[in-house]
Scaffold this active site. Structure first.
Site, PDB file in Angstrom:
ATOM      1  N   PRO A  68       0.808  -1.219   0.000  1.00 40.76           N
ATOM      2  CA  PRO A  68       0.000   0.000   0.000  1.00 40.76           C
ATOM      3  C   PRO A  68       0.847   1.278   0.000  1.00 40.76           C
ATOM      4  O   PRO A  68       1.645   1.490   0.901  1.00 40.76           O
ATOM      5  CB  PRO A  68      -0.813  -0.099   1.296  1.00 40.76           C
ATOM      6  CG  PRO A  68      -0.385  -1.357   1.972  1.00 40.76           C
ATOM      7  CD  PRO A  68       0.796  -1.905   1.274  1.00 40.76           C
ATOM      8  N   GLU A  69       0.672   2.066  -1.029  1.00 35.41           N
ATOM      9  CA  GLU A  69       1.273   3.399  -1.082  1.00 35.41           C
ATOM     10  C   GLU A  69       0.116   4.395  -1.105  1.00 35.41           C
ATOM     11  O   GLU A  69      -1.020   3.999  -0.885  1.00 35.41           O
ATOM     12  CB  GLU A  69       2.151   3.526  -2.338  1.00 35.41           C
ATOM     13  CG  GLU A  69       3.251   2.471  -2.383  1.00 35.41           C
ATOM     14  CD  GLU A  69       4.123   2.544  -3.631  1.00 35.41           C
ATOM     15  OE1 GLU A  69       4.174   3.618  -4.260  1.00 35.41           O
ATOM     16  OE2 GLU A  69       4.730   1.525  -3.985  1.00 35.41           O
ATOM     17  N   LYS A  80       1.205   7.891   3.623  1.00 35.62           N
ATOM     18  CA  LYS A  80       0.720   6.509   3.632  1.00 35.62           C
ATOM     19  C   LYS A  80       0.032   6.162   4.945  1.00 35.62           C
ATOM     20  O   LYS A  80      -0.315   5.010   5.178  1.00 35.62           O
ATOM     21  CB  LYS A  80       1.885   5.544   3.397  1.00 35.62           C
ATOM     22  CG  LYS A  80       2.656   5.774   2.117  1.00 35.62           C
ATOM     23  CD  LYS A  80       3.779   4.759   1.981  1.00 35.62           C
ATOM     24  CE  LYS A  80       4.849   5.231   1.011  1.00 35.62           C
ATOM     25  NZ  LYS A  80       6.014   4.343   1.005  1.00 35.62           N
ATOM     26  N   HIS A 131      -3.356 -13.652  11.517  1.00 39.58           N
ATOM     27  CA  HIS A 131      -2.699 -12.417  11.087  1.00 39.58           C
ATOM     28  C   HIS A 131      -3.604 -11.195  11.222  1.00 39.58           C
ATOM     29  O   HIS A 131      -3.238 -10.107  10.827  1.00 39.58           O
ATOM     30  CB  HIS A 131      -2.235 -12.540   9.635  1.00 39.58           C
ATOM     31  CG  HIS A 131      -1.247 -13.643   9.430  1.00 39.58           C
ATOM     32  ND1 HIS A 131      -0.066 -13.712  10.136  1.00 39.58           N
ATOM     33  CD2 HIS A 131      -1.249 -14.709   8.613  1.00 39.58           C
ATOM     34  CE1 HIS A 131       0.606 -14.786   9.752  1.00 39.58           C
ATOM     35  NE2 HIS A 131      -0.094 -15.411   8.842  1.00 39.58           N
ATOM     36  N   ARG A 137       2.988  -9.699   7.831  1.00 40.36           N
ATOM     37  CA  ARG A 137       4.381  -9.459   8.234  1.00 40.36           C
ATOM     38  C   ARG A 137       4.544  -8.525   9.411  1.00 40.36           C
ATOM     39  O   ARG A 137       5.666  -8.275   9.864  1.00 40.36           O
ATOM     40  CB  ARG A 137       5.178  -8.921   7.051  1.00 40.36           C
ATOM     41  CG  ARG A 137       5.293  -9.974   6.014  1.00 40.36           C
ATOM     42  CD  ARG A 137       6.464  -9.863   5.139  1.00 40.36           C
ATOM     43  NE  ARG A 137       6.299 -10.906   4.133  1.00 40.36           N
ATOM     44  CZ  ARG A 137       6.777 -10.866   2.919  1.00 40.36           C
ATOM     45  NH1 ARG A 137       7.484  -9.861   2.536  1.00 40.36           N
ATOM     46  NH2 ARG A 137       6.560 -11.853   2.087  1.00 40.36           N
ATOM     47  N   ARG A 164      21.378  18.379  -2.658  1.00 41.06           N
ATOM     48  CA  ARG A 164      21.303  16.978  -2.225  1.00 41.06           C
ATOM     49  C   ARG A 164      21.944  16.125  -3.289  1.00 41.06           C
ATOM     50  O   ARG A 164      21.672  16.302  -4.469  1.00 41.06           O
ATOM     51  CB  ARG A 164      19.857  16.560  -1.996  1.00 41.06           C
ATOM     52  CG  ARG A 164      19.326  16.996  -0.642  1.00 41.06           C
ATOM     53  CD  ARG A 164      17.873  16.614  -0.494  1.00 41.06           C
ATOM     54  NE  ARG A 164      17.107  17.714   0.078  1.00 41.06           N
ATOM     55  CZ  ARG A 164      16.844  17.809   1.367  1.00 41.06           C
ATOM     56  NH1 ARG A 164      17.267  16.899   2.202  1.00 41.06           N
ATOM     57  NH2 ARG A 164      16.158  18.830   1.831  1.00 41.06           N
ATOM     58  N   ARG A 184      16.952  -0.521  -2.045  1.00 41.62           N
ATOM     59  CA  ARG A 184      15.659  -0.849  -2.654  1.00 41.62           C
ATOM     60  C   ARG A 184      15.854  -1.053  -4.149  1.00 41.62           C
ATOM     61  O   ARG A 184      16.615  -0.312  -4.777  1.00 41.62           O
ATOM     62  CB  ARG A 184      14.653   0.299  -2.448  1.00 41.62           C
ATOM     63  CG  ARG A 184      13.625   0.011  -1.395  1.00 41.62           C
ATOM     64  CD  ARG A 184      14.189   0.211  -0.023  1.00 41.62           C
ATOM     65  NE  ARG A 184      13.317  -0.161   1.052  1.00 41.62           N
ATOM     66  CZ  ARG A 184      13.754  -0.349   2.279  1.00 41.62           C
ATOM     67  NH1 ARG A 184      15.034  -0.235   2.548  1.00 41.62           N
ATOM     68  NH2 ARG A 184      12.928  -0.653   3.237  1.00 41.62           N
TER      69      ARG A 184
END
Length: 292
Positions: free
Chosen positions: A2-3, A59, A114, A134, A173, A282
Site C-alpha cells: 500500500p502506497e 501513507k 494475522h 508481516r 542533495r 531498494r
DNA sequence: ATCTGTCCCTGGACGC
DNA sequence: TGCGTCCAGGGACAGA
C-alpha cells in the site's frame, strides 16, 4: 504494497462506513512490534469513542474521534483493512483467511492469526479488520491533542507537491532522485511502485543524481507522480502482493504498470529489456532507452 | 545532511 | 512432493 493510492482507496471506502459510529469492543493479538500502543491500552482507550473522520496523511491513515483523539494506522508492506462481509476469490487461496459463505457461495473474509486488530461498533453494524501477515504495519492511539512524532516528520503530500518544491528539494542533495522520492520526510506517500512508474513516465533514470535534475524535469516528475497516482486511485490501486480493497476486490492498476515488477520483460513503449538496479537498498526498475 | 547496516516478519520462490 | 534456505521491503533507529 500500500502506497498513497491504495491508502486513499481504502480511506474513501472506509470513511463513510465508520463516520459517526461509536466503538464498543476491540480485539487484538498479543503485544508485538505492530502495536506502538500496547493492546491493553488500545482496548481501554478506544472503547466508547465516536468516529468523526478518516484522514490520510502520506501513507498513514488517521481515524479521528470527536473528542480530538485519534487512531494512527500504517499498513506497512502487507497490511490490509477489511470490513465485515467482504469477499474475494483471492481469499480462497489460503484457507485460514476466508471461508466460503454457503448462502452466497463465495469466499468471505474471516479473521485469522494475522488479523491483529478488530474494531466493533455499538450498533452491531459492520466491523473493521486490520490484517498484516508481516507485522510491518503500525497501530498507535493518540490522546486528544497529542502530536504524533511520525506525522510531524512527513513532508508535503505527494498529491499536493509542486514542481517548484521538488526542484528546491533537489538542490544541495547528492542522492539519486529515486531515493529522494522515497524519502517520506521530503514528499509523503510515494513508495517503490509509484516512484518507478512516475520516473518512467517522466523519462528520467532512477539513478540520476538530484542536483542534475532540471527545473523542467522536476515539473515533469511531479506531473507524472500526480497522473500515475490519480489514475491508480481511479482503478482501485495496485494489487501486487497482498493489497485488496476493503470490500475484497482487486485493484486494477497492476495491469497498467510500465516498469514495476516487469524486470527482464520488454519495455511496453520501445521493446528494450527492463532493467533492475539497487538504489539505497531498494530495487528500482527502469527502461534503459526511455529513461536517461 | 547523508549514508549504511540492522531489525521487525513471513510468504513465496527456488534449489536439491 | 517436501523440505530447507533465501530474501523482499517501509520505516525507525544507531552509528559512521
Amino acid at each position: 504494497m500500500p502506497e498513497l493510492p491504495e491508502v486513499e482507496v481504502i480511506r474513501r471506502q472506509i470513511e463513510p462506513l465508520v463516520k459517526g459510529r461509536t466503538l464498543s469492543r476491540v480485539e487484538t493479538t498479543s503485544p508485538s512490534y505492530f502495536f506502538v500502543t500496547p493492546p491493553a491500552a488500545l482496548k481501554r482507550g478506544l472503547k466508547g469513542r465516536q468516529v468523526s473522520a478518516l484522514e490520510r496523511l502520506g501513507k498513514y491513515l488517521l481515524l479521528r474521534f470527536i473528542d480530538g483523539a485519534g487512531l494512527l494506522l500504517h499498513l506497512g508492506m502487507t497490511g490490509q483493512l477489511f470490513c465485515t462481509g467482504c469477499y474475494s476469490p483471492r481469499l480462497l487461496s489460503r484457507e485460514s483467511r476466508a471461508s466460503v459463505d454457503e448462502k452466497v457461495g463465495r469466499a468471505v473474509f474471516k479473521p485469522d492469526i494475522h488479523t491483529h486488530l478488530v474494531l466493533h461498533f455499538n450498533d452491531h453494524g459492520p466491523s473493521l479488520y486490520f490484517r498484516d501477515a508481516r507485522k510491518f504495519g503500525k497501530v498507535q492511539l493518540l490522546r486528544p491533542n497529542q502530536r504524533s512524532a511520525r506525522l510531524a516528520k512527513l513532508g508535503v503530500d505527494a498529491l499536493r507537491a509542486t514542481g517548484d518544491e521538488l526542484y528546491r528539494l533537489t538542490r544541495n542533495r547528492k542522492r539519486a532522485i529515486k531515493s529522494l522520492l522515497l524519502d517520506q520526510s521530503l514528499i509523503a506517500g510515494i513508495g517503490n511502485i509509484y516512484a518507478d512508474e512516475a520516473l518512467f513516465v517522466a523519462g528520467i533514470r532512477p539513478t540520476k543524481r538530484a542536483p542534475r535534475i532540471s527545473r523542467e524535469q522536476s515539473f515533469a516528475i511531479i506531473t507524472a507522480v500526480r497522473s500515475v497516482m490519480q489514475r491508480s486511485i481511479q482503478s482501485g490501486g495496485s494489487s501486487i502482493s497482498d493489497y485488496l480493497q476493503p470490500d475484497g476486490r482487486d485493484g486494477g492498476y497492476q495491469d497498467e504498470l510500465m516498469v514495476y515488477a516487469r524486470e527482464g520483460q520488454p519495455c511496453l513503449r520501445c521493446g528494450t529489456c527492463i532493467k533492475r538496479v539497487v538504489i539505497g537498498g531498494r530495487s528500482a526498475r527502469y527502461c534503459p532507452r526511455c529513461q536517461r
